[in-house]
Design a protein around this motif. Structure first.
Motif, PDB file in Angstrom:
ATOM      1  N   PRO A  47       0.965  -1.456   0.167  1.00  0.00           N
ATOM      2  CA  PRO A  47      -0.250  -0.046   0.119  1.00  0.00           C
ATOM      3  C   PRO A  47       0.919   1.105  -0.085  1.00  0.00           C
ATOM      4  O   PRO A  47       2.140   1.112   0.504  1.00  0.00           O
ATOM      5  N   LYS A  48       0.394   2.290  -0.554  1.00  0.00           N
ATOM      6  CA  LYS A  48       1.187   3.632  -0.754  1.00  0.00           C
ATOM      7  C   LYS A  48       2.138   3.549  -1.913  1.00  0.00           C
ATOM      8  O   LYS A  48       3.009   4.634  -1.521  1.00  0.00           O
ATOM      9  N   CYS A 237      -4.317   9.466 -16.959  1.00  0.00           N
ATOM     10  CA  CYS A 237      -3.782   8.749 -15.693  1.00  0.00           C
ATOM     11  C   CYS A 237      -2.792   9.705 -14.914  1.00  0.00           C
ATOM     12  O   CYS A 237      -2.360   9.193 -13.698  1.00  0.00           O
TER      13      CYS A 237
HETATM   14  P1  A3P Z   1       1.487  10.683  -1.563  1.00  0.00           P
HETATM   15  O1  A3P Z   1       0.572  10.267  -0.231  1.00  0.00           O
HETATM   16  O2  A3P Z   1       2.906  10.382  -1.399  1.00  0.00           O
HETATM   17  O3  A3P Z   1       1.140  11.685  -2.193  1.00  0.00           O
HETATM   18  P2  A3P Z   1      -1.365   3.888  -3.400  1.00  0.00           P
HETATM   19  O4  A3P Z   1      -2.175   4.083  -4.523  1.00  0.00           O
HETATM   20  O5  A3P Z   1      -0.577   2.530  -3.490  1.00  0.00           O
HETATM   21  O6  A3P Z   1      -2.144   3.930  -2.252  1.00  0.00           O
HETATM   22  O7  A3P Z   1      -0.507   5.090  -3.268  1.00  0.00           O
HETATM   23  C1  A3P Z   1      -0.883   6.446  -2.947  1.00  0.00           C
HETATM   24  C2  A3P Z   1       0.348   7.361  -3.309  1.00  0.00           C
HETATM   25  O8  A3P Z   1       0.326   7.520  -4.983  1.00  0.00           O
HETATM   26  C3  A3P Z   1       0.047   8.731  -2.715  1.00  0.00           C
HETATM   27  O9  A3P Z   1       1.242   9.332  -2.710  1.00  0.00           O
HETATM   28  C4  A3P Z   1      -0.756   9.395  -3.915  1.00  0.00           C
HETATM   29  O10 A3P Z   1      -0.625  10.809  -4.120  1.00  0.00           O
HETATM   30  C5  A3P Z   1       0.020   8.830  -5.197  1.00  0.00           C
HETATM   31  N1  A3P Z   1      -0.798   8.909  -6.346  1.00  0.00           N
HETATM   32  C6  A3P Z   1      -1.965   8.594  -6.866  1.00  0.00           C
HETATM   33  N2  A3P Z   1      -2.244   8.745  -8.001  1.00  0.00           N
HETATM   34  C7  A3P Z   1      -1.120   9.015  -8.563  1.00  0.00           C
HETATM   35  C8  A3P Z   1      -0.750   9.436  -9.800  1.00  0.00           C
HETATM   36  N3  A3P Z   1      -1.774   9.547 -10.811  1.00  0.00           N
HETATM   37  N4  A3P Z   1       0.262   9.817 -10.113  1.00  0.00           N
HETATM   38  C9  A3P Z   1       1.425  10.129  -9.184  1.00  0.00           C
HETATM   39  N5  A3P Z   1       1.062   9.686  -7.977  1.00  0.00           N
HETATM   40  C10 A3P Z   1      -0.250   9.092  -7.381  1.00  0.00           C
END
Ligand code: A3P
Length: 306
Positions: A47-48, A237
């Motif tokens: 996750p993240k 995206c």
């Molecule tokens: P941050 O909290 O550092 O901003 P996951 O999707 O694995 O939960 O990860 C979430 C992280 O990816 C978050 O990071 C979020 O802001 C970032 N994120 C989500 N969509 C994104 C996109 N289209 N491009 C770049 N980063 C993205």
């Protein structure tokens, strides 16, 4: 003590991996009942680490001939509805492993490699794993937890959060073991497991999307490249586009009957290196020491992550 209360209430250790009790149920259902097909595509991640972004990219790339970019389902459904989480799906379906989805079936999972069912690993299906610097993963997850404001949980300070993270107590953690599992699998089967990094995606998304399409057996034709299809996918995206969609601002993703998460929680800053605004030198040093130890022998991973 708070830490113990937090751990026993919220995460349990199962075969060296920390999971929340309801997720554990989903993982066990996957292990017992999921039947992989060779054409399946699995997006794996902690996750993240960039799951939401990669869900959008894989779904759009695979379906680029099926949907028009102006009326694309991603625009109204959001990335998490487009590619379901395998463990959540199994919980929802309650063991019904048929999972009748169009081929190639696209799934996402946070399950570590060592807990994937053997049948899946031997099915020949393709796995795309996205990894991200452990310090940014931690900071991102700390905000995620804060935003969810889970009522049953006591608040967790940054210091306590780092301490637990370092001890491996993180969803699907320890972080390092999760990364190493897929890393080693990609060394063993490079044509079945592709590793992408959030940092590379931020630096050069064009190259990443092209290698993704190639790996998935659907490379972009010269005509598509000339017509700017890759750029359209990237734009669709992008963080700016996705985070401003109504579905991602106000929509809620019902992962399982019990787990619903507001889509906006998945969009925060979308940057590399935000850890510099949060972690103390001491925290950074502690994380560096663990990475040094766990990633010894993997020069590439060490260089990338620190
Ligand atoms: P941050 O909290 O550092 O901003 P996951 O999707 O694995 O939960 O990860 C979430 C992280 O990816 C978050 O990071 C979020 O802001 C970032 N994120 C989500 N969509 C994104 C996109 N289209 N491009 C770049 N980063 C993205």
């Amino acid at each position: 003590p708070k830490e113990n209360g937090w751990i026993t209430k919220y995460v349990v250790k199962y075969q060296d991996t920390w999971l929340s009790p309801s997720v554990l149920q989903g993982v066990m259902l996957v292990q017992e009942h999921f039947i992989a097909q060779p054409t399946d595509i699995l997006l794996a991640s902690l996750p993240k680490s960039g799951t939401t972004w990669l869900k959008a990219l894989i779904f759009t790339t695979i379906n680029r001939k099926r949907f028009d970019f102006q009326t694309h389902p991603l625009l109204t459904s959001g990335p998490h509805a487009c590619i379901p989480s395998l463990e959540a799906l199994m919980l929802q379906n309650n063991q019904n492993s048929s999972l009748d989805l169009p081929s190639p079936r696209l799934f996402a999972t946070h399950i570590p490699h060592h807990l994937l069912p053997v049948s899946l690993k031997s099915s020949g299906c393709r796995i795309v794993y996205v990894l991200r610097n452990p310090k940014d993963v931690f900071v991102s997850s700390w905000y995620h937890m804060k935003k969810l404001r889970l009522k049953e949980l006591p608040p967790l300070s940054l210091e306590e959060g780092v301490d637990m993270y370092c001890k491996g107590v993180y969803h699907f953690g320890p972080y390092w073991d999760h990364v190493l599992g897929y890393w080693n699998a990609s060394l063993e089967s490079p044509n079945k497991v592709l590793i992408l990094t959030y940092e590379d995606m931020k630096k050069d998304i064009l190259t990443c999307v092209k290698s993704l399409a190639e790996f998935l057996g659907q490379p972009f034709s010269l005509e598509e490249e000339r017509d700017g299809v890759v750029q359209e996918i990237i734009k669709l995206c992008s963080f700016d586009n996705l985070s401003n969609l109504e579905v991602n601002k106000t929509g809620v993703q019902q992962f399982t009957p019990k787990i619903a998460i507001e889509n906006n929680v998945f969009f925060r800053k979308g940057e590399v290196g935000d850890w510099k605004n949060h972690l103390t030198d001491e925290m950074v040093e502690r994380l560096a020491q663990i990475s040094e130890m766990k990633f010894s022998g993997t020069t590439w991973l060490k260089a990338l992550l620190f």
